[in-house]
Design a protein around this motif. Structure first.
Motif, PDB file in Angstrom:
ATOM      1  N   LYS A 258      33.999  58.920 -31.682  1.00 43.73           N
ATOM      2  CA  LYS A 258      34.082  58.742 -33.107  1.00 43.73           C
ATOM      3  C   LYS A 258      34.890  60.234 -33.412  1.00 43.73           C
ATOM      4  O   LYS A 258      35.803  59.812 -34.307  1.00 43.73           O
ATOM      5  CB  LYS A 258      32.690  59.280 -33.715  1.00 43.73           C
ATOM      6  N   SER A 259      34.913  60.996 -32.593  1.00 44.38           N
ATOM      7  CA  SER A 259      35.836  62.371 -32.935  1.00 44.38           C
ATOM      8  C   SER A 259      37.243  62.183 -32.695  1.00 44.38           C
ATOM      9  O   SER A 259      38.095  62.823 -33.078  1.00 44.38           O
ATOM     10  CB  SER A 259      35.371  63.458 -32.258  1.00 44.38           C
ATOM     11  N   GLN A 260      37.463  60.967 -31.712  1.00 44.14           N
ATOM     12  CA  GLN A 260      38.871  60.752 -31.530  1.00 44.14           C
ATOM     13  C   GLN A 260      39.675  59.759 -32.141  1.00 44.14           C
ATOM     14  O   GLN A 260      40.853  59.685 -32.172  1.00 44.14           O
ATOM     15  CB  GLN A 260      39.013  60.719 -29.765  1.00 44.14           C
ATOM     16  N   ILE A 261      38.956  58.880 -32.733  1.00 44.89           N
ATOM     17  CA  ILE A 261      39.683  57.731 -33.054  1.00 44.89           C
ATOM     18  C   ILE A 261      39.326  57.216 -34.681  1.00 44.89           C
ATOM     19  O   ILE A 261      38.111  57.068 -34.905  1.00 44.89           O
ATOM     20  CB  ILE A 261      39.451  56.238 -32.363  1.00 44.89           C
ATOM     21  N   SER A 262      40.176  57.006 -35.352  1.00 50.16           N
ATOM     22  CA  SER A 262      40.244  56.590 -36.730  1.00 50.16           C
ATOM     23  C   SER A 262      39.038  57.258 -37.769  1.00 50.16           C
ATOM     24  O   SER A 262      39.043  56.608 -38.897  1.00 50.16           O
ATOM     25  CB  SER A 262      39.976  54.916 -36.410  1.00 50.16           C
ATOM     26  N   ASP A 263      38.497  57.907 -37.580  1.00 52.08           N
ATOM     27  CA  ASP A 263      37.343  58.376 -38.446  1.00 52.08           C
ATOM     28  C   ASP A 263      38.008  59.878 -38.796  1.00 52.08           C
ATOM     29  O   ASP A 263      37.017  60.714 -39.339  1.00 52.08           O
ATOM     30  CB  ASP A 263      35.828  58.640 -37.560  1.00 52.08           C
ATOM     31  N   PHE A 264      39.064  60.397 -38.690  1.00 49.37           N
ATOM     32  CA  PHE A 264      39.655  61.653 -38.995  1.00 49.37           C
ATOM     33  C   PHE A 264      39.597  61.742 -40.633  1.00 49.37           C
ATOM     34  O   PHE A 264      40.047  60.514 -41.050  1.00 49.37           O
ATOM     35  CB  PHE A 264      40.846  61.835 -38.523  1.00 49.37           C
ATOM     36  N   ASP A 265      39.287  62.934 -41.355  1.00 49.44           N
ATOM     37  CA  ASP A 265      39.332  62.830 -42.638  1.00 49.44           C
ATOM     38  C   ASP A 265      40.800  63.150 -43.052  1.00 49.44           C
ATOM     39  O   ASP A 265      41.298  64.267 -43.519  1.00 49.44           O
ATOM     40  CB  ASP A 265      38.519  64.178 -43.084  1.00 49.44           C
ATOM     41  N   LEU A 266      41.568  61.838 -43.144  1.00 48.62           N
ATOM     42  CA  LEU A 266      43.050  61.893 -43.208  1.00 48.62           C
ATOM     43  C   LEU A 266      42.932  60.910 -44.740  1.00 48.62           C
ATOM     44  O   LEU A 266      42.335  60.121 -44.640  1.00 48.62           O
ATOM     45  CB  LEU A 266      43.853  61.161 -42.327  1.00 48.62           C
ATOM     46  N   SER A 267      44.061  61.087 -45.345  1.00 48.37           N
ATOM     47  CA  SER A 267      44.315  60.543 -46.588  1.00 48.37           C
ATOM     48  C   SER A 267      45.140  59.102 -46.286  1.00 48.37           C
ATOM     49  O   SER A 267      45.674  59.078 -45.182  1.00 48.37           O
ATOM     50  CB  SER A 267      45.259  61.227 -47.556  1.00 48.37           C
ATOM     51  N   PHE A 268      44.926  58.159 -47.278  1.00 49.48           N
ATOM     52  CA  PHE A 268      45.711  57.057 -46.978  1.00 49.48           C
ATOM     53  C   PHE A 268      47.367  57.333 -46.566  1.00 49.48           C
ATOM     54  O   PHE A 268      47.911  56.557 -45.765  1.00 49.48           O
ATOM     55  CB  PHE A 268      45.579  55.822 -47.958  1.00 49.48           C
ATOM     56  N   GLY A 269      47.761  58.240 -47.339  1.00 44.37           N
ATOM     57  CA  GLY A 269      49.276  58.427 -47.261  1.00 44.37           C
ATOM     58  C   GLY A 269      49.554  58.993 -45.835  1.00 44.37           C
ATOM     59  O   GLY A 269      50.650  58.641 -45.044  1.00 44.37           O
ATOM     60  N   GLU A 270      48.820  59.908 -45.331  1.00 45.47           N
ATOM     61  CA  GLU A 270      48.991  60.429 -43.935  1.00 45.47           C
ATOM     62  C   GLU A 270      48.806  59.260 -42.828  1.00 45.47           C
ATOM     63  O   GLU A 270      49.649  59.205 -41.995  1.00 45.47           O
ATOM     64  CB  GLU A 270      47.986  61.681 -43.641  1.00 45.47           C
ATOM     65  N   ARG A 271      47.886  58.403 -43.202  1.00 43.59           N
ATOM     66  CA  ARG A 271      47.795  57.367 -42.248  1.00 43.59           C
ATOM     67  C   ARG A 271      48.852  56.313 -42.151  1.00 43.59           C
ATOM     68  O   ARG A 271      49.350  55.868 -41.192  1.00 43.59           O
ATOM     69  CB  ARG A 271      46.587  56.457 -42.670  1.00 43.59           C
ATOM     70  N   ALA A 272      49.341  56.260 -43.522  1.00 41.03           N
ATOM     71  CA  ALA A 272      50.564  55.108 -43.586  1.00 41.03           C
ATOM     72  C   ALA A 272      51.689  55.685 -42.885  1.00 41.03           C
ATOM     73  O   ALA A 272      52.618  54.994 -42.536  1.00 41.03           O
ATOM     74  CB  ALA A 272      50.747  55.037 -45.278  1.00 41.03           C
ATOM     75  N   VAL A 273      52.045  57.041 -43.009  1.00 41.50           N
ATOM     76  CA  VAL A 273      53.131  57.699 -42.397  1.00 41.50           C
ATOM     77  C   VAL A 273      52.732  57.795 -40.990  1.00 41.50           C
ATOM     78  O   VAL A 273      54.033  57.367 -40.167  1.00 41.50           O
ATOM     79  CB  VAL A 273      53.201  59.245 -42.637  1.00 41.50           C
ATOM     80  N   SER A 274      51.841  57.975 -40.442  1.00 40.29           N
ATOM     81  CA  SER A 274      51.640  57.726 -39.090  1.00 40.29           C
ATOM     82  C   SER A 274      52.008  56.080 -38.562  1.00 40.29           C
ATOM     83  O   SER A 274      52.403  56.046 -37.581  1.00 40.29           O
ATOM     84  CB  SER A 274      50.090  58.002 -38.674  1.00 40.29           C
ATOM     85  N   ALA A 275      51.467  55.259 -39.390  1.00 46.36           N
ATOM     86  CA  ALA A 275      51.867  53.858 -38.887  1.00 46.36           C
ATOM     87  C   ALA A 275      53.325  53.496 -39.136  1.00 46.36           C
ATOM     88  O   ALA A 275      53.725  52.580 -38.299  1.00 46.36           O
ATOM     89  CB  ALA A 275      50.819  53.018 -39.844  1.00 46.36           C
ATOM     90  N   ALA A 276      53.867  53.868 -40.045  1.00 43.41           N
ATOM     91  CA  ALA A 276      55.376  53.509 -40.287  1.00 43.41           C
ATOM     92  C   ALA A 276      56.208  54.069 -39.081  1.00 43.41           C
ATOM     93  O   ALA A 276      57.038  53.709 -38.634  1.00 43.41           O
ATOM     94  CB  ALA A 276      55.818  54.045 -41.724  1.00 43.41           C
ATOM     95  N   GLY A 277      55.689  55.428 -38.737  1.00 46.39           N
ATOM     96  CA  GLY A 277      56.374  55.982 -37.535  1.00 46.39           C
ATOM     97  C   GLY A 277      56.510  55.241 -36.368  1.00 46.39           C
ATOM     98  O   GLY A 277      57.086  54.754 -35.531  1.00 46.39           O
ATOM     99  N   ALA A 278      55.164  54.843 -36.155  1.00 45.79           N
ATOM    100  CA  ALA A 278      54.834  53.957 -35.026  1.00 45.79           C
ATOM    101  C   ALA A 278      55.745  52.637 -35.069  1.00 45.79           C
ATOM    102  O   ALA A 278      56.187  52.148 -34.020  1.00 45.79           O
ATOM    103  CB  ALA A 278      53.231  53.451 -34.846  1.00 45.79           C
ATOM    104  N   ALA A 279      55.531  51.976 -36.260  1.00 48.07           N
ATOM    105  CA  ALA A 279      56.098  50.717 -36.452  1.00 48.07           C
ATOM    106  C   ALA A 279      57.786  50.778 -36.220  1.00 48.07           C
ATOM    107  O   ALA A 279      58.424  50.217 -35.580  1.00 48.07           O
ATOM    108  CB  ALA A 279      56.060  50.235 -37.884  1.00 48.07           C
ATOM    109  N   PHE A 280      58.326  51.893 -36.467  1.00 50.60           N
ATOM    110  CA  PHE A 280      59.769  52.066 -36.533  1.00 50.60           C
ATOM    111  C   PHE A 280      60.045  51.975 -34.885  1.00 50.60           C
ATOM    112  O   PHE A 280      61.085  51.363 -34.444  1.00 50.60           O
ATOM    113  CB  PHE A 280      60.332  53.449 -37.049  1.00 50.60           C
ATOM    114  N   ILE A 281      59.622  53.175 -33.898  1.00 51.20           N
ATOM    115  CA  ILE A 281      59.641  53.025 -32.575  1.00 51.20           C
ATOM    116  C   ILE A 281      59.474  51.760 -32.180  1.00 51.20           C
ATOM    117  O   ILE A 281      60.140  51.339 -31.009  1.00 51.20           O
ATOM    118  CB  ILE A 281      58.634  54.195 -32.030  1.00 51.20           C
ATOM    119  N   SER A 282      58.364  50.897 -32.316  1.00 57.11           N
ATOM    120  CA  SER A 282      58.043  49.680 -31.644  1.00 57.11           C
ATOM    121  C   SER A 282      59.478  48.686 -31.862  1.00 57.11           C
ATOM    122  O   SER A 282      59.269  48.060 -31.147  1.00 57.11           O
ATOM    123  CB  SER A 282      56.854  49.166 -32.103  1.00 57.11           C
TER     124      SER A 282
END
Length: 349
Positions: free
Chosen positions: A14-38
């Motif tokens: 739980k402490s390593q995946i997806s349950d971090f106290d992050l905002s939707f915007g921070e998660r969206a930026v993380s996902a967009a960067g991953a999509a760009f590289i892929s």
């Protein structure tokens, strides 16, 4: 036993995946960067898959190359790369990358954060009210969020597929871009009549049913294997996880789950592609996934249904692995920075 293992793995990671106290915007930026590289890395595999599929399509579908028959006989994925480069140049392998980026960044930016939110909410709800269905939460959350992302971004997906299928025989002819491709889709049915005008924009969602018929099962299969795999990997790491271990665990789980999901849903992907590159607007609006699958079976049998399976699997495994692992690592880094800043503020205070 399955339920106990599921919750044990869930709590240990739980402490390593997806349950971090992050905002939707921070998660969206993380996902967009991953999509760009892929998108940049795997686009040549996407083009190879498209070329293999077009070989099995009738001449009325798409645009066929004006060359000797041998130019479309492929011995394998490397042979596809060789012949595409020889006939159309090295840059052809990245045809449609702009559309891929225009699609992947918003699509994954919607998909991954919503999946986190829906999965966490559903897991919390089922753990209190219906523990027996908790292991099925990733399947439901993945299918639901994939449907939302797919419907929202589908016109760009249509443009990307058509751009990758584009072939030109003159060196001075530049392939169309995203907006020009979409304009070309709409223009044959443009009209001042309100009903016809609606039809002209409706055609931008041509093949949406086939897209959903492929993407929803793909997501269901992918997440049903990915979540247990990465939770198992992360549970072995324990509480001393680093960015490297988080990346490795998520990439391995994503690679395995993505490859399996791609192989399972290959016929649906072939049907989606055929519907998207159909040139006749009237026929395109009337096509259904079931009838398209029947046509593919009639034209090419089992080989037609699994045309391009190897490049599809070769693309999906790394793509899912890159997106999931980069997304989780960036979230991990943001969480680590927040934790460090909080700790420093407490010390200074």
């Amino acid at each position: 036993m399955v339920k106990e293992e599921y919750y044990s793995n869930k709590e240990s990671s739980k402490s390593q995946i997806s349950d971090f106290d992050l905002s939707f915007g921070e998660r969206a930026v993380s996902a967009a960067g991953a999509a760009f590289i892929s998108a940049v890395i795997v686009n040549p595999l996407d083009v190879a898959k498209m070329v293999r599929e077009m070989k099995n399509m009738p001449s009325s579908v798409g645009t066929q190359p004006a060359c000797a028959p041998d130019c479309t006989r492929y011995k394998g994925m490397l042979d596809v790369f060789y012949k595409v480069i020889r006939q159309e140049g090295f840059s052809r392998l990245w045809r449609g990358t702009n559309a891929s980026l225009a699609l992947a960044v918003p699509s994954v930016g919607i998909y991954m954060p919503l999946y986190d939110i829906f999965r966490n909410y559903m897991e919390e709800f089922t753990s209190r009210n219906a523990p027996t269905i908790a292991p099925y939460v990733p399947v439901v959350a993945g299918s639901l969020t994939r449907s939302i992302a797919c419907i929202s971004c589908y016109p760009v997906e249509l443009a990307r597929t058509r751009m990758q299928a584009f072939k030109h025989n003159q060196t001075d002819v530049k392939p169309p871009g995203v907006w020009k491709t979409l304009a070309g889709v709409v223009s044959p049915v443009k009209s001042a009549n309100n009903h016809q005008a609606f039809q002209s924009y409706r055609i931008l969602w041509t093949g949406l049913g086939a897209q959903l018929a492929r993407d929803v099962p793909f997501s269901a299969v992918c997440w049903s294997f990915l979540e247990p795999l990465r939770r198992k990997f992360l549970s072995r790491i324990g509480d001393e996880a680093s960015a490297t271990s988080v990346l490795g665990a998520n990439f391995c789980a994503g690679f395995m789950a993505g490859s399996l999901a791609a192989a399972t849903t290959c016929p649906l992907d072939v049907a989606r592609t055929r519907r998207q590159i159909e040139k006749d607007p009237t026929r395109a609006l009337k096509m259904t996934t079931r009838h398209t699958l029947i046509e593919i079976w009639r034209d090419g049998g089992i080989r037609g249904l699994f045309a391009g399976a190897r490049p599809r699997v070769a693309r999906a495994g790394p793509s899912v692995g890159i997106v999931v692992s980069f997304y989780e690592v960036v979230k991990y880094a943001l969480h680590y920075r927040q934790t460090t800043n909080t700790g420093d503020n407490r010390i200074n205070g």
